[in-house]
Design a protein around this motif. Structure first.
Motif, PDB file in Angstrom:
ATOM      1  N   SER A 140       0.800  -1.225   0.000  1.00 24.12           N
ATOM      2  CA  SER A 140       0.000   0.000   0.000  1.00 24.12           C
ATOM      3  C   SER A 140       0.834   1.277   0.000  1.00 24.12           C
ATOM      4  CB  SER A 140      -0.928   0.017   1.219  1.00 24.12           C
ATOM      5  OG  SER A 140      -0.165  -0.081   2.412  1.00 24.12           O
ATOM      6  N   SER A 141       2.171   1.164   0.153  1.00 22.87           N
ATOM      7  CA  SER A 141       3.000   2.365   0.152  1.00 22.87           C
ATOM      8  C   SER A 141       4.373   2.060  -0.422  1.00 22.87           C
ATOM      9  CB  SER A 141       3.140   2.931   1.566  1.00 22.87           C
ATOM     10  OG  SER A 141       3.810   2.014   2.403  1.00 22.87           O
ATOM     11  N   VAL A 142       5.017   3.100  -0.947  1.00 21.60           N
ATOM     12  CA  VAL A 142       6.363   2.998  -1.518  1.00 21.60           C
ATOM     13  C   VAL A 142       7.368   3.461  -0.475  1.00 21.60           C
ATOM     14  CG1 VAL A 142       7.902   3.755  -3.368  1.00 21.60           C
ATOM     15  CG2 VAL A 142       5.455   3.397  -3.837  1.00 21.60           C
ATOM     16  N   GLU A 143       8.301   2.591  -0.114  1.00 17.19           N
ATOM     17  CA  GLU A 143       9.319   2.942   0.881  1.00 17.19           C
ATOM     18  C   GLU A 143      10.618   3.412   0.240  1.00 17.19           C
ATOM     19  OE1 GLU A 143      10.024   1.299   4.519  1.00 17.19           O
ATOM     20  OE2 GLU A 143       8.268   0.006   4.611  1.00 17.19           O
ATOM     21  N   ALA A 144      10.927   2.932  -0.942  1.00 17.06           N
ATOM     22  CA  ALA A 144      12.154   3.341  -1.637  1.00 17.06           C
ATOM     23  C   ALA A 144      11.949   3.122  -3.127  1.00 17.06           C
ATOM     24  CB  ALA A 144      13.357   2.536  -1.137  1.00 17.06           C
ATOM     25  N   GLY A 145      12.659   3.915  -3.943  1.00 18.91           N
ATOM     26  CA  GLY A 145      12.486   3.828  -5.383  1.00 18.91           C
ATOM     27  C   GLY A 145      11.313   4.671  -5.845  1.00 18.91           C
ATOM     28  N   VAL A 146      10.936   4.463  -7.100  1.00 14.20           N
ATOM     29  CA  VAL A 146       9.856   5.244  -7.711  1.00 14.20           C
ATOM     30  C   VAL A 146       8.849   4.282  -8.329  1.00 14.20           C
ATOM     31  CG1 VAL A 146       9.249   6.949  -9.458  1.00 14.20           C
ATOM     32  CG2 VAL A 146      11.395   7.176  -8.189  1.00 14.20           C
ATOM     33  N   LEU A 188       1.274   3.055  -7.334  1.00 21.53           N
ATOM     34  CA  LEU A 188       0.495   1.951  -6.767  1.00 21.53           C
ATOM     35  C   LEU A 188      -0.985   2.237  -6.921  1.00 21.53           C
ATOM     36  CD1 LEU A 188       2.116   0.957  -3.334  1.00 21.53           C
ATOM     37  CD2 LEU A 188       1.544  -0.590  -5.200  1.00 21.53           C
ATOM     38  N   ALA A 189      -1.700   1.302  -7.516  1.00 18.07           N
ATOM     39  CA  ALA A 189      -3.155   1.461  -7.645  1.00 18.07           C
ATOM     40  C   ALA A 189      -3.779   0.132  -8.030  1.00 18.07           C
ATOM     41  CB  ALA A 189      -3.499   2.513  -8.696  1.00 18.07           C
ATOM     42  N   ASP A 190      -4.896  -0.172  -7.412  1.00 12.52           N
ATOM     43  CA  ASP A 190      -5.696  -1.335  -7.786  1.00 12.52           C
ATOM     44  C   ASP A 190      -4.892  -2.634  -7.772  1.00 12.52           C
ATOM     45  OD1 ASP A 190      -7.873   0.387  -8.204  1.00 12.52           O
ATOM     46  OD2 ASP A 190      -7.173   0.805 -10.252  1.00 12.52           O
ATOM     47  N   GLY A 191      -4.020  -2.787  -6.777  1.00 10.45           N
ATOM     48  CA  GLY A 191      -3.258  -4.020  -6.646  1.00 10.45           C
ATOM     49  C   GLY A 191      -2.129  -4.170  -7.638  1.00 10.45           C
ATOM     50  N   VAL A 192      -1.787  -3.076  -8.334  1.00  9.20           N
ATOM     51  CA  VAL A 192      -0.743  -3.113  -9.359  1.00  9.20           C
ATOM     52  C   VAL A 192       0.313  -2.069  -9.024  1.00  9.20           C
ATOM     53  CG1 VAL A 192      -0.243  -2.646 -11.796  1.00  9.20           C
ATOM     54  CG2 VAL A 192      -2.264  -3.983 -11.158  1.00  9.20           C
TER      55      VAL A 192
END
Length: 432
Positions: A407-413, A416-420
């Motif tokens: 559900s969240s980005v911790e590192a990198g780019v 995230l949406a709809d399980g993708v």
């Protein structure tokens, strides 16, 4: 988490000096390394893994005195100051123990050449006395064909006593453990005789062995070592990324999982013996390699300079290691003053090491493959209570991959949406 340094190269010492150590004036170069300790801490690491520091004839692995700091580096006072500076910063210190062999110029072996069988040190070495005559070179076993590296006899009590004495001497001076060079060439039973004796005095000492092949789990059980170097994972990361073959990477991770059930491997993507990771896979894929290192189980190390984007190739020739063991500047550069490529490498390392510190449970967690294609992979490293997702895209086009409930980005780019999770060309991200 270790910052791995090859000291002789780091401080600019001559690797192949003209004079032997006994005739070499002490050069107080270890302070050069002390100036980089704050860099180590700022990067997010908390251990200093030193390559050879003992008196040797050339590159450090041909030891001639285990109880003396190499005069090209300094003296015992310089070493004590370095250890004290590490202690002030909460940095652990790991020394490189070369106990499979010594240099041919070691006094114990020179005694054999002068006195033959009568030498008090004759029992330290594997010598073929039946083929020797006085005045001839002593026909002793050597390490992997290197005539200047004379193998010790690991069945001899005197060799076990020597290694115990060396280990305890430097542990008493404040180090925290040992990396055992060429441990794969030493019978595991030897370490099982030595290490319990050392642990009687230093129960918290840490021991990791350099092993490049063999049954790792069996070696750990038989030797009582805490850890072994994980060359199979290193190779899977390197080749998997360089060849755009995530199947090789996935296979290496599956094998890694099996080891983690028995012990915590020493993991790395670079060291003093191999081509720099930026040269091996290309600078654009270093973040992918580092993301794997930071999110799979193990005790990771960063080879000094990799975090600054250093490039160099190891070559199979005399001096072929020099390029990957360079001299470092007198002081570390400010992160704000780095060239773009170095700044990118530093930023990636710092962010992923910070992530590793936030998720200390990664040390011994299992990793499974959620999605696998030639040029894309999604890994999930988890316990019952925690998980991180590592998504890598090696292709030159954007890609959509399963997010594995992240559900969240911790590192990198990533998006995230709809399980993708959507990654750009050669993109990467660690999610939670």
């Amino acid at each position: 988490m270790w910052w791995h340094v090859y000291p002789l190269g780091f401080v600019g010492a001559p690797i192949r000096p003209d004079a032997p150590p006994a005739e070499t004036a002490v050069e107080h170069r270890l302070g050069h390394l002390e100036a980089w300790l704050d860099h180590l801490v700022a990067l997010g690491l908390n251990g200093l893994q030193l390559g050879p520091v003992f008196a040797s004839a050339t590159h450090g692995y041909d030891t001639i005195d285990h109880f003396r700091i190499d005069p090209r580096l300094g003296d015992e006072g310089d070493f004590d100051r370095l250890v004290a500076a590490c202690r002030e910063r909460g940095i652990r210190v790991l020394l490189d123990g070369v106990f499979n062999h010594v240099g041919r110029a070691h006094p114990a072996f020179l005694a054999l050449e002068e006195q033959g069988r009568a030498a008090e040190t004759a029992g330290l070495f594997r010598v073929h006395w039946d083929s020797w005559s006085p005045g001839e070179p002593v026909p002793a076993d050597v390490f992997e064909g290197h005539d200047q590296l004379v193998a010790l006899d690991h069945d001899a009590d005197a060799v076990a006593d020597l290694v115990v004495d060396v280990m305890t001497h430097w542990l008493q001076r404040g180090i925290d453990g040992w990396r055992l060079d060429a441990a794969y060439a030493v019978p595991p039973a030897f370490w099982a005789r030595v290490l319990p004796r050392v642990r009687e005095r230093f129960p918290d000492a840490y021991f990791t062995g350099e092993v490049i092949h063999g049954d790792a789990a069996a070696i750990v059980r038989e030797s009582t070592l805490d850890s072994l170097t994980q060359y199979e994972l290193w190779q899977g990361i390197w080749h998997g990324l360089a060849d755009r073959n995530c199947f090789e990477l996935a296979h290496a991770i599956e094998r890694h999982n099996a080891l983690v059930r028995d012990f915590v491997p020493s993991t790395f993507i670079g060291n003093h013996d191999v081509t720099r990771i930026a040269t091996a896979v290309g600078p654009e894929l270093v973040p992918h390699a580092m993301a794997v290192l930071a999110t799979v189980a193990g005790t990771p190390s960063v080879y000094a300079g990799d975090e600054l984007g250093f490039e160099a190739r190891k070559e199979e020739r005399l001096g072929g290691d020099d390029a990957v063991r360079p001299e470092f500047p007198a002081e570390p550069p400010s992160p704000d003053a780095l060239e773009p490529a170095a700044a990118d490498a530093y930023g990636v390392h710092a962010s992923l090491l910070a992530l590793r510190r936030r998720h200390a449970w990664l040390h011994r967690a299992q990793t499974d493959v959620v999605h696998l294609a030639n040029e894309a992979i999604v890994l999930r490293t988890a316990t019952d209570a925690d998980r991180v997702i590592t998504a890598l895209n090696l292709a030159d086009e954007p890609v959509e991959l399963p997010a594995a409930d992240a559900s969240s980005v911790e590192a990198g780019v990533a998006e995230l949406a709809d399980g993708v999770v959507r990654l750009g060309a050669r993109g990467w991200a660690v999610l939670s």
